[in-house]
Design a protein around this motif. Structure first.
Motif: not given
Length: 255
Positions: A155-161, A214-218
């Motif tokens: 998840x951390x790797x995907x969140x860095x996109x 961005x929506x997932x991160x929020x």
């Protein structure tokens, strides 16, 4: 933009994705839960299937591969380390590798956690990542084989996109995931808005996938486990990020 992304509903709640390159004529499929809805979309668009990319070995992601190969003779791509339990592969790939799809880059990303050997595929020119059952809309896959540490790394790797990346995940689980997310962050206004939007979309039978990173991160509690406000809300202010993630995942399993 010469790349088109089409979401194809399959089975009861699965999604497959077609990516068509108008410039080269290549049409790639990401996961194949069943053949007929994908064939129907290909015929509707008058596209020839040239590639199938597989994220992981579960039947609801691969059961359509054989029929599609017989009909279209595409190249089949999947993880080398999972080749023993995938349909026959023409090309075996590793995380970190960049696959050349007729001049288009497909980045193979580590996505273990749901299964060991799961991969995701990132297409920079399409602005999309195909995550299977790793990062999902408002959720993440259950840890059938992997560990919390593996999934947190994924998840951390995907969140860095890039934030505007479209997350093309494998299931329509957003409504249930949103109900759970609200138990983790009841005061998250962005999450409340998203849950309202999800309810309206599903009432009209509109897919809630793909979703913007961005929506997932929020709003996605599994991506937000490292945030001080999430930790504080769980009474885990001093806990390691991965331990908070593991707590949230265990809570979801019981929800």
């Amino acid at each position: 933009m010469t790349l088109e992304v089409e979401t194809v509903p399959c089975l009861a709640d699965n999604y497959a994705f077609l990516v068509h390159d108008r410039k080269t004529g290549a049409t790639a499929l990401f996961d194949a839960p069943e053949a007929w809805p994908i064939q129907r979309e290909l015929e509707k668009q008058n596209w020839q299937l040239t590639h199938i990319f597989i994220t992981h070995h579960h039947g609801d992601h691969i059961d359509g591969v054989g029929e599609l190969v017989a009909a279209f003779h595409p190249e089949v791509i999947g993880a080398a380390r999972d080749a023993h339990r995938l349909p026959p592969l023409d090309t075996a790939v590793e995380p970190g590798q960049i696959y050349d799809m007729w001049g288009r880059e497909v980045h193979v990303m580590e996505a273990s956690g749901h299964t060991v050997g799961h991969v995701a595929y990132y297409l920079p020119r399409a602005g999309a990542v195909f995550t299977g059952d790793s990062l999902m809309a408002l959720g993440c896959g259950r840890l059938f084989e992997g560990t919390p540490a593996q999934m947190w790394q994924t998840l951390s790797g995907l969140a860095a996109l890039p934030d505007d990346t479209l997350v093309c995940s494998g299931h329509e689980y957003t409504t249930a995931n949103g109900r759970f997310a609200a138990t983790i962050e009841p005061d998250n206004a962005a999450l409340a808005r998203r849950n309202d939007e999800t309810a309206r979309a599903r009432a009209m039978n509109v897919p809630t996938v793909p979703s913007a990173l961005a929506l997932e991160k929020a709003t996605n509690p599994f991506l937000r486990a490292a945030l001080p406000e999430v930790k504080a809300g769980l009474g885990m202010a001093d806990a390691a990020d991965v331990d908070v993630f593991a707590h949230i995942r265990a809570a979801k399993d019981k929800f």
